[in-house]
Design an enzyme around this catalytic site. Structure first.
Site, PDB file in Angstrom:
ATOM      1  N   ARG A  26       0.813  -1.219   0.000  1.00  0.00           N
ATOM      2  CA  ARG A  26       0.000   0.000   0.000  1.00  0.00           C
ATOM      3  C   ARG A  26       0.846   1.268   0.000  1.00  0.00           C
ATOM      4  O   ARG A  26       0.427   2.298  -0.519  1.00  0.00           O
ATOM      5  CB  ARG A  26      -0.934   0.020   1.216  1.00  0.00           C
ATOM      6  CG  ARG A  26      -2.084  -0.954   1.143  1.00  0.00           C
ATOM      7  CD  ARG A  26      -3.048  -0.752   2.308  1.00  0.00           C
ATOM      8  NE  ARG A  26      -3.711  -1.982   2.668  1.00  0.00           N
ATOM      9  CZ  ARG A  26      -3.650  -2.560   3.861  1.00  0.00           C
ATOM     10  NH1 ARG A  26      -2.975  -1.988   4.834  1.00  0.00           N
ATOM     11  NH2 ARG A  26      -4.276  -3.684   4.093  1.00  0.00           N
ATOM     12  N   GLN A  53     -10.765  -3.582   3.738  1.00  0.00           N
ATOM     13  CA  GLN A  53     -11.013  -4.956   3.302  1.00  0.00           C
ATOM     14  C   GLN A  53     -10.379  -5.951   4.266  1.00  0.00           C
ATOM     15  O   GLN A  53     -10.992  -6.957   4.631  1.00  0.00           O
ATOM     16  CB  GLN A  53     -10.445  -5.166   1.896  1.00  0.00           C
ATOM     17  CG  GLN A  53     -11.248  -4.543   0.785  1.00  0.00           C
ATOM     18  CD  GLN A  53     -10.564  -4.743  -0.551  1.00  0.00           C
ATOM     19  OE1 GLN A  53      -9.544  -4.124  -0.841  1.00  0.00           O
ATOM     20  NE2 GLN A  53     -11.122  -5.627  -1.363  1.00  0.00           N
ATOM     21  N   GLU A  54      -9.162  -5.683   4.664  1.00  0.00           N
ATOM     22  CA  GLU A  54      -8.468  -6.578   5.583  1.00  0.00           C
ATOM     23  C   GLU A  54      -9.229  -6.697   6.895  1.00  0.00           C
ATOM     24  O   GLU A  54      -9.331  -7.782   7.471  1.00  0.00           O
ATOM     25  CB  GLU A  54      -7.051  -6.053   5.838  1.00  0.00           C
ATOM     26  CG  GLU A  54      -6.171  -7.012   6.609  1.00  0.00           C
ATOM     27  CD  GLU A  54      -4.756  -6.493   6.763  1.00  0.00           C
ATOM     28  OE1 GLU A  54      -4.014  -7.051   7.598  1.00  0.00           O
ATOM     29  OE2 GLU A  54      -4.395  -5.522   6.065  1.00  0.00           O
ATOM     30  N   GLY A  55      -9.781  -5.566   7.374  1.00  0.00           N
ATOM     31  CA  GLY A  55     -10.557  -5.591   8.609  1.00  0.00           C
ATOM     32  C   GLY A  55     -11.833  -6.401   8.472  1.00  0.00           C
ATOM     33  O   GLY A  55     -12.211  -7.140   9.383  1.00  0.00           O
TER      34      GLY A  55
END
Length: 610
Positions: free
Chosen positions: A183, A221-223
């Site tokens: 990122r 998204q990861e969360g």
């Protein structure tokens, strides 16, 4: 009572007679006896199938059966049966900042119920170990040489390919998902790395892989994936409720009729890593949340069904992880001390003889902070309460209501009917040194942390050398436990505003003896439409498919019923055959006895002669 001689049926040396009303009862059981025998066989067969297969006839699943079936899933640590033709596979490569790791997942064919999700679990090798492989460094290190990306990822995919049956490769989805390390790269460098993967991987591997299967995912998204993963393992998406289990009433997003459902209460997630901190929990439709902080999604295979529609608040806070917070704190100390020394002509921290006092380090611990060019000597005073106080400004709180770290909006949490799980530093801070992992109690935790901070560094080292702390606790943990304990406490109670008497937080590393990764939530979300595809394919196969699908649900019941009728019919036919044999024998022995038998007339009692 009349008697009948049956000596003609036996050797001539045998001669005896029976009462005339006994022989028909012996040869022809009553209807009640036949019914009892049939039911007994039916029950014995049902019991046998239940003990052998774990299912009741016809796939009947009661609340208790469903509960035990779920326990079997979440605690499943057996070796994966690669010879099972109905087993499906999937791969997720987590390309993180420090390294990349491949996870191999597997699941049985979907059961055809659109209300249920795929039963995904980690694949396990012959030693019952999860099929996982990790390499270092992170893929972001290839920013200047993106053409080497596929070579970098090749060992991971080769490792996974050896564990998955070769004929299954073509239907095994592969996802390569990059996180924080990628990122921070410029978009052009990100795209160059991704393009090399998209081009070369299909050349060397036959997995189900497309351009959309490789991407840099956002913190949001990861969360969401982490939230899905923990709730899936906890069984929160299985809406068959058990007595006494906590439930919530939710408004289904996107429903014009304001549809309301009562289902299991999902768990919130708290995660504090080295760099960032994250929170995610389900919120009702009535709560207005900005789109950048909200994830609305349907985990079910059918977009028209609302069983698995969820609305999750998720926020990631960069720089609020344990290590990043310590670095920010030290930089602040250096800056303020240097300015003060110049302003007042002092020399605090410039030598070990005049150290800067730090309440966030254990008592009498000597440390150095900063760069060689700008270095300060510090001495710990081990004051937990003072440490908490000096750390509060670093939370960047505002006076606005319903805000958390850095003034970011946070929806109200129903603390009386909620449950949270804390991972990473939330677990390490409570367990590694303080040995208090599990159910979190704020007052006991604060007291233990206060006692630790106040203990002499020399004593802490002696305890460490004696092995009194967790096996993976190192000197770095020992040195900064006081700081991280205070930081975690402040983030939880001052940042996220959890009340000190909150009782429903568990700090964990493993759930059901398994490490839960966000990759599990990722593959569950990205394969959510596979069951619908399978259901549609089955329905297109026509009558034969319908019969086979129906048979999968009621085969045991039909089998038992057929066996029951066959047994009863056999008994009846056998009895009728015996009756015919008896009539013929009776005619040969005593023709005049036939009317006597049919009319049921009595006969004088005669002794049995042997």
């Amino acid at each position: 009572m009349g008697r009948i001689s049956i000596s003609c049926l036996f050797p001539a040396s045998w001669h005896f007679s029976l009462p005339s009303q006994i022989l028909p009862r012996l040869l022809l059981p009553s209807f009640r006896q036949l019914l009892f025998l049939g039911l007994l066989l039916f029950l014995l067969g049902a019991l046998y199938l239940f003990l052998v297969t774990g299912k009741l006839p016809g796939g009947w699943i009661t609340k208790e059966n469903n509960f035990h079936r779920h326990l079997a899933r979440v605690t499943d640590v057996d070796t994966t049966d690669e010879s099972n033709p109905d087993l499906n596979y999937g791969l997720v490569v987590d390309c993180g900042s420090s390294g990349s790791r491949v996870y191999v997942y597997c699941w049985p064919s979907h059961n055809g119920n659109p209300h249920e999700l795929l039963d995904i679990r980690q694949m396990r090798d012959q030693n019952r170990k999860s099929v996982i492989m990790k390499i270092k460094p992170g893929i972001s290190n290839l920013a200047q040489t993106p053409e080497k990306a596929s070579d970098y990822i090749y060992p991971l995919l080769s490792f996974a390919a050896k564990h998955i049956p070769k004929h299954k490769h073509i239907e095994t989805p592969l996802y390569i998902l990059c996180t924080a390390g990628m990122r921070i790269l410029p978009e052009s460098q990100q795209e160059a790395i991704l393009e090399d993967l998209r081009t070369d991987i299909p050349v060397h591997f036959n997995f189900l892989f497309s351009d959309s299967h490789v991407e840099v995912i956002s913190g949001k998204q990861e969360g969401v994936y982490a939230w899905i993963g923990i709730n899936f393992v906890l069984g929160k998406f299985d809406h068959a409720r058990n007595d006494g289990e906590a439930v919530v009433e939710v408004n289904v997003p996107g429903s014009d009729q304001q549809e309301r459902l009562v289902r299991k209460r999902t768990a919130g997630v708290l995660d504090m890593g080295g760099v960032s901190t994250q929170i995610a929990f389900e919120v009702p439709k009535t709560e207005e949340v900005a789109k950048n902080l909200l994830a609305e999604f349907n985990l079910g295979c059918d977009a028209h069904r609302t069983d698995h529609v969820y609305r999750v608040y998720v926020s990631t806070f960069l720089g609020f992880g344990g290590n990043a917070a310590r670095q920010t704190y030290e930089q602040s100390l250096i800056k303020s001390t240097t300015s003060r020394n110049k302003l007042f002509g002092q020399r605090f921290g410039e030598t070990a003889d005049s150290p800067l006092l730090d309440p966030c380090l254990p008592t009498d611990l000597q440390d150095q902070i900063g760069t060689p060019e700008q270095k300060l000597h510090v001495l710990g005073t081990g004051d937990f309460d003072q440490c908490r106080h000096v750390l509060q400004p670093f939370l960047n709180r505002t006076n606005e209501t319903q805000t958390s770290l850095s003034g970011i909006f946070q929806p109200a949490i129903d603390y009386s009917n909620s449950q949270f799980y804390g991972f990473s530093e939330f677990y390490y801070c409570t367990e590694d040194v303080l040995r208090m992992g599990g159910d979190y109690n704020a007052s006991k935790y604060a007291q233990a942390a206060k006692s630790y901070c106040a203990t002499q560094w020399k004593t802490l080292r002696e305890r460490f050398d004696s092995g009194l702390y967790a096996s993976h606790a190192d000197l770095h943990r020992l040195q900064y436990q006081c700081f991280k304990s205070a930081w975690m406490y402040e983030v939880l109670h001052s940042g996220f505003s959890f009340p000190p008497d909150y009782k429903n937080l568990k700090t964990v590393f493993l759930v059901y003896d398994k490490e839960v990764q966000w990759t599990l939530g990722a593959i569950l979300f990205r394969t959510r439409f596979l069951p619908l595809r399978d259901i549609q394919q089955e329905s297109l196969k026509g009558v034969h498919s319908h019969w086979r699908h129906s048979f999968s649900f009621v085969n045991n019941l039909y089998l038992l019923l057929v066996c029951f009728f066959i047994v009863v019919l056999s008994i009846i036919l056998y009895v009728l055959r015996l009756r015919r044999i008896h009539r013929r024998s009776a005619q040969r022995c005593s023709p005049s006895s036939v009317p006597w038998l049919e009319e049921g007339l009595g006969s004088p009692t005669l002794p049995i002669n042997l």
